[in-house]
Design an enzyme around this catalytic site. Structure first.
Site, mmCIF file in Angstrom:
data_model
loop_
_atom_site.group_PDB
_atom_site.id
_atom_site.type_symbol
_atom_site.label_atom_id
_atom_site.label_comp_id
_atom_site.label_asym_id
_atom_site.label_seq_id
_atom_site.Cartn_x
_atom_site.Cartn_y
_atom_site.Cartn_z
ATOM 1 N N ASP A 138 0.840 -1.194 0.000
ATOM 2 C CA ASP A 138 0.000 0.000 0.000
ATOM 3 C C ASP A 138 0.879 1.250 0.000
ATOM 4 O O ASP A 138 1.706 1.443 0.901
ATOM 5 C CB ASP A 138 -0.905 0.005 1.235
ATOM 6 C CG ASP A 138 -2.069 0.969 1.072
ATOM 7 O OD1 ASP A 138 -2.513 1.192 -0.069
ATOM 8 O OD2 ASP A 138 -2.548 1.496 2.091
ATOM 9 N N HIS A 145 -3.768 14.200 0.957
ATOM 10 C CA HIS A 145 -4.015 13.293 2.076
ATOM 11 C C HIS A 145 -2.904 13.411 3.114
ATOM 12 O O HIS A 145 -3.171 13.490 4.319
ATOM 13 C CB HIS A 145 -4.102 11.855 1.573
ATOM 14 C CG HIS A 145 -4.128 10.830 2.663
ATOM 15 N ND1 HIS A 145 -5.132 10.761 3.603
ATOM 16 C CD2 HIS A 145 -3.245 9.832 2.981
ATOM 17 C CE1 HIS A 145 -4.884 9.767 4.436
ATOM 18 N NE2 HIS A 145 -3.742 9.183 4.087
ATOM 19 N N GLU A 210 -10.743 4.144 3.488
ATOM 20 C CA GLU A 210 -9.753 4.877 2.705
ATOM 21 C C GLU A 210 -10.075 4.704 1.227
ATOM 22 O O GLU A 210 -10.139 3.579 0.727
ATOM 23 C CB GLU A 210 -8.328 4.384 2.992
ATOM 24 C CG GLU A 210 -7.830 4.758 4.380
ATOM 25 C CD GLU A 210 -6.347 4.447 4.586
ATOM 26 O OE1 GLU A 210 -5.756 3.770 3.731
ATOM 27 O OE2 GLU A 210 -5.802 4.891 5.609
ATOM 28 N N GLU A 212 -9.159 4.428 -2.356
ATOM 29 C CA GLU A 212 -7.941 4.109 -3.107
ATOM 30 C C GLU A 212 -8.297 3.438 -4.437
ATOM 31 O O GLU A 212 -9.434 3.018 -4.660
ATOM 32 C CB GLU A 212 -7.031 3.164 -2.310
ATOM 33 C CG GLU A 212 -6.567 3.701 -0.969
ATOM 34 C CD GLU A 212 -5.437 2.869 -0.377
ATOM 35 O OE1 GLU A 212 -4.691 2.237 -1.156
ATOM 36 O OE2 GLU A 212 -5.311 2.845 0.866
ATOM 37 N N ASP A 244 -9.050 0.418 1.753
ATOM 38 C CA ASP A 244 -8.103 -0.130 2.725
ATOM 39 C C ASP A 244 -8.562 0.298 4.116
ATOM 40 O O ASP A 244 -8.177 1.358 4.618
ATOM 41 C CB ASP A 244 -6.687 0.363 2.431
ATOM 42 C CG ASP A 244 -5.642 -0.399 3.232
ATOM 43 O OD1 ASP A 244 -5.819 -1.622 3.398
ATOM 44 O OD2 ASP A 244 -4.661 0.205 3.670
ATOM 45 N N ARG A 248 -7.940 3.656 13.258
ATOM 46 C CA ARG A 248 -7.065 4.793 13.559
ATOM 47 C C ARG A 248 -6.566 4.797 14.999
ATOM 48 O O ARG A 248 -5.453 5.276 15.272
ATOM 49 C CB ARG A 248 -7.798 6.112 13.275
ATOM 50 C CG ARG A 248 -8.276 6.277 11.849
ATOM 51 C CD ARG A 248 -7.125 6.245 10.858
ATOM 52 N NE ARG A 248 -7.573 6.553 9.500
ATOM 53 C CZ ARG A 248 -6.836 6.418 8.418
ATOM 54 N NH1 ARG A 248 -5.608 5.945 8.506
ATOM 55 N NH2 ARG A 248 -7.323 6.729 7.236
ATOM 56 N N GLN A 251 -3.759 2.353 15.062
ATOM 57 C CA GLN A 251 -2.652 2.894 14.271
ATOM 58 C C GLN A 251 -1.836 3.902 15.073
ATOM 59 O O GLN A 251 -0.599 3.914 15.026
ATOM 60 C CB GLN A 251 -3.200 3.544 13.000
ATOM 61 C CG GLN A 251 -2.141 3.986 12.007
ATOM 62 C CD GLN A 251 -2.768 4.508 10.713
ATOM 63 O OE1 GLN A 251 -3.990 4.582 10.576
ATOM 64 N NE2 GLN A 251 -1.931 4.880 9.765
ATOM 65 N N LYS A 264 -4.188 -2.158 10.089
ATOM 66 C CA LYS A 264 -4.390 -2.165 8.642
ATOM 67 C C LYS A 264 -4.592 -3.559 8.036
ATOM 68 O O LYS A 264 -4.959 -3.649 6.865
ATOM 69 C CB LYS A 264 -3.162 -1.537 7.965
ATOM 70 C CG LYS A 264 -2.986 -0.050 8.242
ATOM 71 C CD LYS A 264 -3.823 0.775 7.293
ATOM 72 C CE LYS A 264 -3.408 2.223 7.330
ATOM 73 N NZ LYS A 264 -4.118 3.022 6.310
ATOM 74 N N THR A 268 -9.122 -5.505 3.494
ATOM 75 C CA THR A 268 -8.952 -4.647 2.319
ATOM 76 C C THR A 268 -9.923 -5.191 1.279
ATOM 77 O O THR A 268 -9.895 -6.383 0.974
ATOM 78 C CB THR A 268 -7.518 -4.714 1.776
ATOM 79 O OG1 THR A 268 -6.609 -4.255 2.788
ATOM 80 C CG2 THR A 268 -7.356 -3.848 0.534
ATOM 81 N N GLU A 384 -9.466 12.711 7.845
ATOM 82 C CA GLU A 384 -9.376 14.050 7.257
ATOM 83 C C GLU A 384 -10.692 14.818 7.419
ATOM 84 O O GLU A 384 -10.705 15.970 7.854
ATOM 85 C CB GLU A 384 -9.072 13.963 5.762
ATOM 86 C CG GLU A 384 -7.770 13.324 5.380
ATOM 87 C CD GLU A 384 -7.663 13.207 3.867
ATOM 88 O OE1 GLU A 384 -8.156 14.099 3.165
ATOM 89 O OE2 GLU A 384 -7.093 12.215 3.390
#
Length: 441
Positions: A138, A145, A210, A212, A244, A248, A251, A264, A268, A384
């Site tokens: 990834d 971002h 996310e 992607e 993905d 948080r 993380q 993570k 996915t 975000e």
């Protein structure tokens, strides 16, 4: 640059009328691949190609008299639950198949009658992964971002200097890559409890999506030398939409000092359709790269890549809560982003991946990293959009969302458009979050 050919002519129409609808994701100029089976039939998965609202059941092409040698070969390669045999044909093989399939589907095709027996309605199909995913890497390529995430975590922060020097990435977990339509269990793991000043174990309280794109490699690279930048795309079979999923809170705790782990590697998800680079060729454009402190190093730079290395693929993300479903409220669009605004191209990702002599395999999956734009509604994740949960959004139902809740369905759709061209769509990626699985001790 390989020149455009007859398969890119926007005026060409198909005898399958739904493919001529301007709102169709799958006109004759697209022809993306998938792995599918009729829903509830209990039959084996096999390979197919989308045209309008139909799927060509590729193994059934073998029953048609008079088709080309390449299509007869395609039929044999497609009688499995994986696109892998097709992916290994390489760019020239993929182009021949595209040309021959295209000829079968034009309005003046002489194969209309026998081909009707090879069609399956997309609405009655279920889908699988395109192949066994060999490895998953990834990337981290969107400057917007990188900047918005940094500022959400620490106001005034900027991306690190190395972000502008190379396509950064981490190695993910291929075993938890799943097809669209999956239920995503809320992951359990460790997070830091600030109130009690200690680590705790339990379900994530900051589950995020996310936006992607997924990059599926068709041709491997076993030579221990870097791939030249202008040959890197020859290894890419096609693109899909990728979510993905990220925890948080995990993380933030486990990312000191190493990279993501449990945050993570739990899920996915991929959209069902693999859109080939040949289908996207008319839409290539110059990379809108933000000025950087240092110039791009030679091995990552070329005139071709700078002028034609970007793809203006727009991705829309919508969220539907369980309450919205019960009340018949349409999913709420939270973001629209465009892939052409990134800092690094597909070719640069592949080239940098091999810079140290790393081998690549057919079936390797690359993620572009979260795609974002400068505006608030161009936020590729909730980290975000909600400023790390500090500014929750309000849904049409009146519910608040700082992060994804159980019962929420996350829906992503992508398309590539240009004036005078047919829309090239990627279909829909849709997954629903369910409660964490409990410990059975």
């Amino acid at each position: 640059m390989i020149p455009l050919d007859f398969t890119h002519d926007p005026k060409t129409r198909s005898w399958i009328e739904s493919a001529n609808d301007p709102d169709s994701d799958f006109p004759i100029q697209n022809l993306p691949f998938t792995v599918f089976r009729p829903q509830g039939a209990g039959t084996a998965f096999r390979c197919g190609v989308a045209i309008g609202d139909q799927i060509i059941d590729l193994p059934m092409l073998a029953q048609i008299d008079g088709i080309s040698t390449s299509l007869r070969t395609l039929a044999k390669l497609s009688a499995s639950d994986s696109l892998a045999p097709i992916m290994r044909l390489g760019a020239s093989g993929w182009r021949i198949l595209r040309h021959d399939l295209f000829r079968l589907l034009t309005v003046d095709s002489t194969f209309k009658a026998p081909l009707r027996g090879c069609l399956v309605d997309q609405a009655s199909a279920e889908f699988a992964l395109p192949c066994v995913v060999s490895d998953f890497t990834d990337f981290y390529t969107s400057v917007h971002h990188a900047r918005k995430t940094a500022r959400a975590l620490k106001p005034g922060s900027e991306p690190p200097a190395n972000f502008y020097s190379m396509p950064m990435a981490y190695h993910g977990r291929s075993s938890t890559v799943r097809p669209s339509g999956s239920e995503v269990n809320r992951p359990q793991g460790q997070r830091w409890d600030k109130e009690n000043d200690r680590a705790v174990y339990g379900p994530s309280t900051r589950l995020d999506y996310e936006i992607e794109l997924g990059v599926l490699l068709g041709i491997g690279h076993k030579d221990s030398t870097p791939l030249p930048i202008d040959k890197a795309e020859q290894h890419i079979f096609g693109l899909c939409v990728l979510n993905d999923w990220s925890a948080r809170d995990f993380q933030a705790w486990e990312g000191r000092p190493l990279g993501p782990f449990l945050a993570k590697n739990f899920a996915t998800t991929l959209s069902p359709w693999i859109v080939t680079l040949d289908a996207l060729r008319p839409y290539r454009c110059a990379l809108r790269r933000e000025s950087a402190p240092n110039p791009v190093l030679d091995y990552l730079d070329s005139e071709l890549n700078s002028q034609h290395g970007a793809y203006p693929i727009e991705i829309r993300l919508a969220l539907e809560s369980s309450t919205m479903r019960k009340r018949g409220i349409e999913p709420q669009t939270l973001a629209r982003v465009n892939f052409s605004g990134g800092q690094w191209t597909l070719a640069q990702m592949v080239t940098h991946h091999t810079a140290n002599g790393c081998s690549l395999r057919s079936g390797d999956l690359l993620g572009t990293g979260t795609i974002s734009g400068p505006g608030q509604h161009e936020s590729g994740c909730l980290l975000e959009l909600t400023k790390n949960g500090k500014e929750p959004i309000t849904l049409k139902s009146g519910e608040k969302r700082a992060y994804v809740e159980d019962g929420d369905r996350v829906i992503m759709q992508a398309q590539c458009t240009a004036v005078g061209r047919r829309r090239i769509g990627f279909g829909t990626l849709s997954d629903t979050v369910v409660a964490a699985k409990q410990d059975h001790r």
